[in-house]
Design an enzyme around this catalytic site. Structure first.
Site, PDB file in Angstrom:
ATOM      1  N   SER A   1      24.788 -48.671 -20.334  1.00 25.45           N
ATOM      2  CA  SER A   1      24.720 -49.500 -19.133  1.00 25.45           C
ATOM      3  C   SER A   1      25.274 -48.718 -17.942  1.00 25.45           C
ATOM      4  CB  SER A   1      25.459 -50.820 -19.366  1.00 25.45           C
ATOM      5  OG  SER A   1      25.120 -51.771 -18.400  1.00 25.45           O
TER       6      SER A   1
ATOM      7  N   ASP B   1      14.962 -55.879 -22.029  1.00 20.60           N
ATOM      8  CA  ASP B   1      16.241 -55.863 -21.306  1.00 20.60           C
ATOM      9  C   ASP B   1      16.036 -56.466 -19.919  1.00 20.60           C
ATOM     10  OD1 ASP B   1      18.676 -55.342 -20.100  1.00 20.60           O
ATOM     11  OD2 ASP B   1      18.874 -53.349 -20.979  1.00 20.60           O
TER      12      ASP B   1
ATOM     13  N   HIS C   1      19.539 -55.975 -23.734  1.00 19.93           N
ATOM     14  CA  HIS C   1      20.598 -55.086 -23.277  1.00 19.93           C
ATOM     15  C   HIS C   1      21.579 -54.721 -24.387  1.00 19.93           C
ATOM     16  CE1 HIS C   1      22.576 -53.111 -19.950  1.00 19.93           C
ATOM     17  NE2 HIS C   1      23.738 -53.638 -20.289  1.00 19.93           N
TER      18      HIS C   1
ATOM     19  N   TYR D   1      32.803 -45.049 -19.723  1.00 28.87           N
ATOM     20  CA  TYR D   1      32.128 -46.147 -19.021  1.00 28.87           C
ATOM     21  C   TYR D   1      32.354 -46.040 -17.512  1.00 28.87           C
ATOM     22  CZ  TYR D   1      30.356 -50.776 -17.883  1.00 28.87           C
ATOM     23  OH  TYR D   1      29.635 -51.818 -17.338  1.00 28.87           O
TER      24      TYR D   1
END
Length: 708
Positions: A561, A644, A679, A481
């Site tokens: 993301s 999203d 999302h 991430y």
């Protein structure tokens, strides 16, 4: 069922999967759009895809999905992987219980329910009753609970719902005795919960003005305001508590102290971890008007309120302590010079703090695994919570005058189990342990350390079947991430479990940009230092290859993301290192991200192209702008949702169109666009299984793996 890879298949992994031969992508129209950034002209030929509601874009989505659906349907791995994923997803799951007004509340999913159900019971031994079932709120399971907050007397429940994965919420109030909703309805809520006054007559919440047409493309044109809603009145009559018209980046979080006498207002600014803090007296536990007064609005550090104890406001902060400390503030003299340190900064990052049973429960990360220490009211360390192993623990909520709290514990190979912790005796009791088709005793997790390009050392966690031989042939999935102070720690998820049960190796990398080692670790992966995140992740991949955990032919990468940005960037920078890449709902256009919905708030981590120095840094790694034609790329599966409204689908649309138009070799470059989805939060179970099963099957297909 298992995944097998023959020697011949290893040699052929980087060849084109059979289904990709003759793969024809839809032609994507180009427009003559060129933007000037400082001294650089940048073409944006797919600008028209930013309008996801246009007929042209919808037609493009349908064409892309037709190609992708045909490819995925032809994969022999698809149905076997989906079967395994469904089998492992089908287990009873529980949320962490909390207590309010003589009731316990917790969520439960019986296995394949589309959404978790909220239950309540007077005691832990009573048969729980359904307090709210979001599965009854929509036929397709796309309406999800976004938050639940009982009143202090336990009679009423404020709850938020969101549809199709959107960040927009509607809040309502339910009478728990009758199961009926009151007439109260709160619209245009986003990034907010509710905070009841102690008298139960109303609650605080934050909202935006109703957006006007086109506001989705002008995210900075609306700003958040904090209101008080009195039960039985129309939303139009709600009282404005605070706003900041001079700085529209302000947002507000509200909570009421345990004694009901103080409103604690956290002021966030963009998506950064630095915040402000204000307070407002609530005489006799009621809202009597007035404006919150600042404790600090310097936005120079984290200031997270923990409790009000002995007339002092207890705050977790990283002010002058990058790894965090606990301070006591006398609100009669709130200047920082008078703050008293209760628990000083230590060698580990303090990631959480709560005040329960006359104790402070402080959560730390030690090399990305959780430790929880118990401190007295004076800050003195008393004990440590005995956790089952190296993993992730969360929860520990409650009130200062209660004697119990609950927490969950999980690791890469252990589903989350729920424990009750007695603050008086120190006794830990198991509340719920899930029964699954995944046997954790067959697998093991180890923590290793990788050295990045600049010499920085960071942990990775490797899960695999016990006794597995590491000779470079093992199909390996690396996840990361690297942003927004979010720590990546070992925790069970069905995607990892499915990959492990298929015979693969699952790895998570705790790279810079997260909060694993405190604010300095986070800041080392932001703005002009963002390349550190990509260097760390690449170093993790190189370490896996060097130590023969995997090889470039058997190494796949995945992230969502901000993690989708990570996958897009490292795929451009090291396409030779990976066999497959799956960026999910990624931030791909780093020059224009701030122009859409909440994107402006991410500038704290990214900076923006408005600044010349930041433009050069962003342009150097932006996934959309650094696709290298003439270079052989791994197989790529992009995923997004057409609804999203956080990372708008235009990021993935433009990235996919650019990737398909470039000469990057024969491996497939596909985009999977979930319709009526956002999302990710609140996504129904059926869509989760289908999407994540397809991701794993795509990786297995790329590696020519047989799934039995």
């Amino acid at each position: 069922m298992k995944l097998t890879l023959s020697a011949l298949a290893i040699a052929a992994v980087l060849a084109t999967p059979a289904q990709a031969q003759g793969l024809s992508y839809p032609a994507t129209r180009k427009v003559d759009q060129v933007d000037g950034y400082h001294d650089t002209a940048v073409a944006d030929p797919y600008r028209w895809l930013e309008d996801d509601n246009s007929a042209d874009t919808k037609a493009w989505v349908a064409q892309q999905n037709e190609v992708t659906d045909k490819f995925l349907a032809a994969m022999p791995q698809r149905l076997p992987v989906r079967h395994i994923y469904t089998e492992l997803y089908n287990f009873e799951r529980f949320g962490i219980p909390f207590h309010e007004g003589g009731r316990y509340f917790w969520s439960r999913n019986d296995g394949l329910q589309q959404q978790n159900v909220l239950y309540t019971a007077r005691t832990l031994k009573d048969t729980p009753q359904v307090a709210l079932d979001p599965n009854a709120l929509s036929k397709d399971g796309t309406v999800a609970l976004s938050g639940v907050v009982p009143s202090r007397d336990g009679k009423l429940l404020a709850y938020g719902v969101a549809g199709a994965g959107s960040d927009w919420q509607v809040w309502k109030v339910r009478d728990l005795a009758t199961g009926q909703d009151l007439a109260d309805r709160i619209d245009w809520v986003k990034f907010s919960s509710a905070a009841w006054t102690a008298d139960g007559k109303g609650f605080f919440y934050a909202r935006y003005d109703a957006p006007k047409e086109g506001d989705a493309l002008k995210g900075a044109n609306y700003f958040q305001k904090l209101y008080y809603h009195r039960l039985g009145t129309a939303q139009a009559d709600d009282v404005l508590v605070t706003e900041n018209r001079d700085d529209k980046e302000w947002g507000f979080g509200a909570e009421v102290s345990d004694d009901g006498q103080l409103l604690l207002v956290t002021v966030w600014k963009s998506a950064g971890s630095k915040n402000g803090l204000m307070v407002l007296p609530l005489p006799k536990g009621a809202f009597a008007g007035g404006k919150p007064q600042p404790v600090t609005l310097d936005f120079d550090a984290q200031y997270n309120p923990v409790a009000v104890v002995g007339g002092k406001l207890i705050v977790k902060t990283d002010k002058d302590a990058p790894r965090g400390r606990l301070v006591a503030i006398d609100l009669r003299h709130p200047a920082p010079a008078g703050w008293k340190t209760l628990v000083a900064e230590g060698p580990d990052a303090m990631t959480g703090a709560s005040a329960v049973g006359g104790r402070f429960l402080l959560s730390y990360l030690h090399d990305a695994a959780t430790l929880v220490r118990v401190h007295g009211a004076d800050g003195k360390r008393l004990s440590e919570v005995a956790l089952p192993g190296i993993g992730t623990a969360s929860g520990f909520g409650g009130r200062w005058d209660e004697r119990e709290t609950f927490f969950s514990y999980t690791s890469l190979t252990n589903p989350a189990e729920i424990h009750r912790y007695d603050l008086k005796t120190g006794r830990i009791e198991l509340f719920k342990r899930p029964k699954t088709a995944f046997n954790p005793d067959e697998f093991e997790t180890r923590r290793e350390f990788v050295t990045s390009k600049d010499g920085t050392r960071f942990p990775i966690f490797i899960a695999a079947r016990k006794g597995l031989k590491f000779d470079g042939s093992n199909p390996t999935l690396l996840y990361g991430y690297g942003g927004f102070d979010i720590s990546i720690t070992p925790a069970y998820n069905v995607t990892a479990a499915t990959w492990l049960k298929m015979g693969g190796v699952y790895v998570i990398a705790s790279v810079r940009g997260g909060g694993e080692y405190g604010s300095a670790w986070h800041e080392a992966g932001t703005k002009l230092k963002k390349q550190n995140v990509f260097d760390d992740f690449i170093a993790a991949g190189e370490w896996l290859v060097r130590t023969k955990v995997a090889s470039p032919a058997t190494l796949a990468i995945n992230g969502g993301s901000n993690g989708g940005l990570l996958i897009g960037a490292v795929t451009n920078q090291r396409p030779d290192l990976f066999a497959a890449a799956v960026p999910q709902v990624g931030v791909m256009d780093m020059l224009r991200y701030q122009n859409f919905t909440i994107g402006w708030a991410w500038a704290t981590d990214y900076g923006t192209s408005d600044d010349a120095a930041m433009f050069r840094a962003l342009y150097a790694y932006s996934p959309l702008h650094n696709i290298r034609s003439g270079v052989k790329y791994p197989a790529v599966l992009i995923t997004t949702g057409d609804h999203d409204d956080r990372v708008v689908p235009a990021h993935s649309f433009k990235y996919a169109a650019t990737l398909q138009a470039a000469d990057t070799g024969p491996a497939p470059k596909l985009i999977r666009i979930e319709t009526n989805a956002g999302h990710g939060a609140g996504k129904p179970t059926s869509k989760i299984i289908e999407e994540r099963g397809d991701i794993l099957a795509f990786i297995a297909n790329t590696m020519h793996l047989e799934v039995k």
